[in-house]
Design an enzyme around this catalytic site. Structure first.
Site, PDB file in Angstrom:
ATOM      1  N   TYR A  11       0.836  -1.217   0.000  1.00 47.08           N
ATOM      2  CA  TYR A  11       0.000   0.000   0.000  1.00 47.08           C
ATOM      3  C   TYR A  11       0.870   1.267   0.000  1.00 47.08           C
ATOM      4  O   TYR A  11       0.847   2.064  -0.953  1.00 47.08           O
ATOM      5  CB  TYR A  11      -0.916  -0.061   1.221  1.00 47.08           C
ATOM      6  CG  TYR A  11      -1.704   1.186   1.549  1.00 47.08           C
ATOM      7  CD1 TYR A  11      -2.367   1.914   0.568  1.00 47.08           C
ATOM      8  CD2 TYR A  11      -1.812   1.614   2.873  1.00 47.08           C
ATOM      9  CE1 TYR A  11      -3.112   3.046   0.900  1.00 47.08           C
ATOM     10  CE2 TYR A  11      -2.562   2.730   3.210  1.00 47.08           C
ATOM     11  CZ  TYR A  11      -3.201   3.450   2.216  1.00 47.08           C
ATOM     12  OH  TYR A  11      -3.933   4.561   2.554  1.00 47.08           O
ATOM     13  N   ASP A  51      13.221 -11.729  -2.199  1.00 49.31           N
ATOM     14  CA  ASP A  51      13.343 -11.673  -0.751  1.00 49.31           C
ATOM     15  C   ASP A  51      14.495 -10.748  -0.366  1.00 49.31           C
ATOM     16  O   ASP A  51      15.483 -10.649  -1.081  1.00 49.31           O
ATOM     17  CB  ASP A  51      13.632 -13.133  -0.338  1.00 49.31           C
ATOM     18  CG  ASP A  51      13.906 -13.276   1.117  1.00 49.31           C
ATOM     19  OD1 ASP A  51      15.049 -13.599   1.472  1.00 49.31           O
ATOM     20  OD2 ASP A  51      12.969 -13.055   1.904  1.00 49.31           O
ATOM     21  N   ALA A  71       9.508  -3.046   3.199  1.00 50.25           N
ATOM     22  CA  ALA A  71       9.184  -4.465   3.378  1.00 50.25           C
ATOM     23  C   ALA A  71       9.207  -4.828   4.856  1.00 50.25           C
ATOM     24  O   ALA A  71      10.239  -4.687   5.517  1.00 50.25           O
ATOM     25  CB  ALA A  71      10.203  -5.321   2.615  1.00 50.25           C
ATOM     26  N   THR A 114       7.149   3.595  12.654  1.00 51.05           N
ATOM     27  CA  THR A 114       5.746   3.630  13.075  1.00 51.05           C
ATOM     28  C   THR A 114       5.565   4.298  14.437  1.00 51.05           C
ATOM     29  O   THR A 114       6.457   4.229  15.298  1.00 51.05           O
ATOM     30  CB  THR A 114       5.197   2.186  13.170  1.00 51.05           C
ATOM     31  OG1 THR A 114       3.927   2.204  13.829  1.00 51.05           O
ATOM     32  CG2 THR A 114       6.098   1.279  13.982  1.00 51.05           C
ATOM     33  N   TYR A 138       5.670  -5.965  17.256  1.00 50.14           N
ATOM     34  CA  TYR A 138       5.737  -5.162  16.026  1.00 50.14           C
ATOM     35  C   TYR A 138       6.446  -3.832  16.303  1.00 50.14           C
ATOM     36  O   TYR A 138       7.443  -3.492  15.660  1.00 50.14           O
ATOM     37  CB  TYR A 138       4.326  -4.919  15.477  1.00 50.14           C
ATOM     38  CG  TYR A 138       4.271  -3.859  14.412  1.00 50.14           C
ATOM     39  CD1 TYR A 138       4.988  -4.012  13.216  1.00 50.14           C
ATOM     40  CD2 TYR A 138       3.530  -2.686  14.603  1.00 50.14           C
ATOM     41  CE1 TYR A 138       4.955  -3.025  12.254  1.00 50.14           C
ATOM     42  CE2 TYR A 138       3.489  -1.703  13.639  1.00 50.14           C
ATOM     43  CZ  TYR A 138       4.207  -1.877  12.464  1.00 50.14           C
ATOM     44  OH  TYR A 138       4.190  -0.892  11.505  1.00 50.14           O
ATOM     45  N   HIS A 189      -7.721  -2.105   9.874  1.00 46.20           N
ATOM     46  CA  HIS A 189      -7.797  -0.656  10.071  1.00 46.20           C
ATOM     47  C   HIS A 189      -9.226  -0.115   9.974  1.00 46.20           C
ATOM     48  O   HIS A 189     -10.046  -0.631   9.223  1.00 46.20           O
ATOM     49  CB  HIS A 189      -6.871   0.057   9.084  1.00 46.20           C
ATOM     50  CG  HIS A 189      -5.429  -0.233   9.374  1.00 46.20           C
ATOM     51  ND1 HIS A 189      -4.546  -0.649   8.407  1.00 46.20           N
ATOM     52  CD2 HIS A 189      -4.730  -0.199  10.528  1.00 46.20           C
ATOM     53  CE1 HIS A 189      -3.361  -0.844   8.971  1.00 46.20           C
ATOM     54  NE2 HIS A 189      -3.442  -0.578  10.250  1.00 46.20           N
ATOM     55  N   ARG A 221      -7.358   9.080  17.095  1.00 47.84           N
ATOM     56  CA  ARG A 221      -6.149   8.800  16.322  1.00 47.84           C
ATOM     57  C   ARG A 221      -5.861   9.961  15.378  1.00 47.84           C
ATOM     58  O   ARG A 221      -6.733  10.773  15.073  1.00 47.84           O
ATOM     59  CB  ARG A 221      -6.329   7.512  15.488  1.00 47.84           C
ATOM     60  CG  ARG A 221      -6.460   6.244  16.305  1.00 47.84           C
ATOM     61  CD  ARG A 221      -5.145   5.881  17.001  1.00 47.84           C
ATOM     62  NE  ARG A 221      -5.237   4.656  17.789  1.00 47.84           N
ATOM     63  CZ  ARG A 221      -5.585   4.623  19.083  1.00 47.84           C
ATOM     64  NH1 ARG A 221      -5.902   5.735  19.723  1.00 47.84           N
ATOM     65  NH2 ARG A 221      -5.609   3.472  19.733  1.00 47.84           N
TER      66      ARG A 221
HETATM   67  N1  UDP Z   1     -11.177   0.328  15.371  1.00 45.67           N
HETATM   68  C1  UDP Z   1     -12.521   0.042  15.553  1.00 45.67           C
HETATM   69  N2  UDP Z   1     -13.104  -0.851  14.705  1.00 45.67           N
HETATM   70  C2  UDP Z   1     -12.433  -1.468  13.688  1.00 45.67           C
HETATM   71  C3  UDP Z   1     -11.047  -1.165  13.511  1.00 45.67           C
HETATM   72  C4  UDP Z   1     -10.456  -0.260  14.379  1.00 45.67           C
HETATM   73  O1  UDP Z   1     -13.175   0.588  16.439  1.00 45.67           O
HETATM   74  O2  UDP Z   1     -13.032  -2.269  12.963  1.00 45.67           O
HETATM   75  C5  UDP Z   1     -10.538   1.315  16.253  1.00 45.67           C
HETATM   76  C6  UDP Z   1      -9.329   0.828  17.028  1.00 45.67           C
HETATM   77  O3  UDP Z   1      -9.724   0.211  18.237  1.00 45.67           O
HETATM   78  C7  UDP Z   1      -8.582   2.156  17.247  1.00 45.67           C
HETATM   79  C8  UDP Z   1      -8.880   2.945  15.983  1.00 45.67           C
HETATM   80  O4  UDP Z   1     -10.060   2.362  15.420  1.00 45.67           O
HETATM   81  O5  UDP Z   1      -9.133   2.823  18.358  1.00 45.67           O
HETATM   82  C9  UDP Z   1      -7.787   2.896  14.950  1.00 45.67           C
HETATM   83  O6  UDP Z   1      -7.429   1.538  14.763  1.00 45.67           O
HETATM   84  P1  UDP Z   1      -6.590   1.058  13.507  1.00 45.67           P
HETATM   85  O7  UDP Z   1      -6.467  -0.438  13.593  1.00 45.67           O
HETATM   86  O8  UDP Z   1      -7.179   1.628  12.255  1.00 45.67           O
HETATM   87  O9  UDP Z   1      -5.166   1.756  13.685  1.00 45.67           O
HETATM   88  P2  UDP Z   1      -4.132   1.752  14.939  1.00 45.67           P
HETATM   89  O10 UDP Z   1      -4.344   3.076  15.620  1.00 45.67           O
HETATM   90  O11 UDP Z   1      -4.444   0.581  15.799  1.00 45.67           O
HETATM   91  O12 UDP Z   1      -2.816   1.676  14.274  1.00 45.67           O
END
Ligand code: UDP
Length: 320
Positions: A11, A51, A71, A114, A138, A189, A221
Site C-alpha cells: 500500500y 526476498d 518491506a 511507526t 511489532y 484498520h 487517532r
Molecule cells: N477500530 C474500531 N473498529 C475497527 C477497527 C479499528 O473501532 O473495525 C478502532 C481501534 O480500536 C482504534 C482505531 O479504530 O481505536 C484505529 O485503529 P486502527 O487499527 O485503524 O489503527 P491503529 O491506531 O491501531 O494503528
C-alpha cells in the site's frame, strides 16, 4: 537517483514508488508479494519478485544511491501471537539489508517506521523525543531497527531517515490514472473496515469501546493521507546526510475520534452505516496524536489533505 524500494508493491510502498518514478527517479521494486500486489507496481518502475536476504545483495551490487525500505510484517496482533516472526523479518531482514548496503557502498536509507514505537503515550501530542515504550513485538522490532540505524550512522557513516507513521489512510492515482489503495488480505484498520461494510452492506461496524476518557468515549487517532505521507519520503530522501540518523513523526497533528471517523464515512458515502459498540481492543491507547513540528520546521513538510479527503479517496478507489 537510482533507488531500491523494498516492499514497493504494498500500500504505502507503491504510492511512494509512484511518486518517485513520476519525479524522474530510476526505481527498482523488490517485493515478495506476501502482502503486496504485482499490479500495484507503478508505470516506469522495474519489478523484481524476491526476498530481502536472498535478492537485495545482487540488486544493490548493480549500484544504487539510496534504499527506501518498506518491506515488513505489520500486524500488531500477529506480532503478539508470533514475536519471533517479527524479530526475524523486521529486524533480521533489515540488518541483512543494511549489511548488503554496506557491501555495495549504498550510502542512504529512508526507513518506514511507526508510531507503535511509542506505545502508551506519557503526553499528547507525541514528539520524537518522547520515551519509546512499544507495547507489541511489532513496535519493538521497528524500534530496534531505529537503534540499528543510529549505530550504522555513527559507526559506518550511513545516512538514515526514519519516518514514524501515525494512521495512514486514503488512496492516490498513479501516472496511468489507476488507483493505488489499501488492499490487505487481513484488514484491521478502521477506515477500510467501515468502507467495506458500507459497500457490501454486510452488517454493522464494530467500534471498539466507548468508555475511553475522550469527549465521545471512543479512541482518538491522528490520520494522514497516503499521498502526503509519500511526499514526505521524497523530502526525506533529499535530507539524507552522511553519518546522521534523523527521525520524524508523520501525522497531521490533529486527532479524530473513531465516532468522528464513522461520521465522515457516513457523510462521504451518503450511507447510513449501522454501528455497534463492542469491547475495547486490548492494547489500544485512548489518544495518539503526533507532533509534526520537527518535519515541518526541518523539511518544510505540511499535510495537504484532511480526513474527509482521505475517506473520499479510499471510497473512490474502491479497493477497500
Ligand atoms: N477500530 C474500531 N473498529 C475497527 C477497527 C479499528 O473501532 O473495525 C478502532 C481501534 O480500536 C482504534 C482505531 O479504530 O481505536 C484505529 O485503529 P486502527 O487499527 O485503524 O489503527 P491503529 O491506531 O491501531 O494503528
Amino acid at each position: 537517483m537510482k533507488l531500491l524500494v523494498t516492499g514497493g508493491a504494498g500500500y504505502i510502498g507503491s504510492v511512494v514508488a509512484a511518486q518517485l518514478a513520476a519525479a524522474g527517479h530510476q526505481v527498482t521494486i523488490l517485493d515478495d508479494l506476501s502482502t503486496g500486489h504485482a499490479d500495484a507496481v507503478p508505470p516506469g518502475a522495474r519489478f523484481v519478485r524476491g526476498d530481502l536476504r536472498a535478492d537485495a545483495p545482487a540488486l544493490l551490487a548493480e549500484g544504487a544511491d539510496a534504499v527506501l525500505h518498506f518491506a515488513a510484517k505489520s500486524l500488531v496482533a500477529e506480532s503478539v501471537a508470533d514475536p519471533g516472526l517479527y524479530w526475524s523479518h523486521n529486524l533480521g531482514g533489515t540488518l541483512a539489508l543494511l549489511d548488503a548496503m554496506r557491501a555495495a557502498k549504498v550510502p542512504a536509507i529512508v526507513f518506514s517506521s511507526t508510531a507503535a514505537v511509542y506505545g502508551e503515550p506519557e503526553a499528547i501530542p507525541i514528539g520524537e523525543t518522547a520515551r519509546p515504550r512499544p507495547t507489541s513485538p511489532y513496535g519493538a522490532s521497528k524500534l530496534a531497527v531505529d537503534s540499528a540505524l543510529t549505530e550504522y550512522a555513527r559507526l559506518h557513516g550511513l545516512a538514515a531517515v526514519s519516518l514514524r507513521y501515525f494512521n495512514v489512510a486514503g488512496a492516490v492515482r498513479d501516472a496511468s490514472g489507476r488507483w493505488l489503495g489499501e488492499r490487505h488480505t487481513v484488514e484491521t484498520h478502521l477506515i477500510p473496515n467501515i468502507l467495506k461494510l458500507a459497500r457490501d452492506q454486510s452488517g454493522p461496524v464494530s467500534i471498539f469501546g466507548d468508555d475511553y476518557p475522550t469527549a465521545d468515549g471512543s479512541c482518538i487517532r491522528d490520520y494522514i493521507h497516503v499521498g502526503d505521507l509519500a511526499a514526505a519520503h521524497l523530502l526525506a530522501l533529499g535530507a539524507c546526510s552522511p553519518a546522521e540518523h534523523k527521525i520524524y513523526n508523520l501525522g497531521s497533528g490533529t486527532g479524530y475520534s473513531n465516532l468522528e471517523v464513522l461520521a465522515a464515512c457516513r457523510e462521504v458515502t451518503g450511507l447510513e452505516i449501522p454501528v455497534k459498540i463492542t469491547e475495547r481492543r486490548p492494547g489500544d491507547p485512548a489518544v495518539l496524536v503526533a507532533s509534526c513540528e520537527r518535519i515541518g520546521r526541518e523539511l518544510g513538510w505540511q499535510p495537504q489533505h484532511g480526513l474527509r479527503q482521505m475517506v473520499a479517496d479510499a471510497w473512490a478507489c474502491g479497493d477497500c
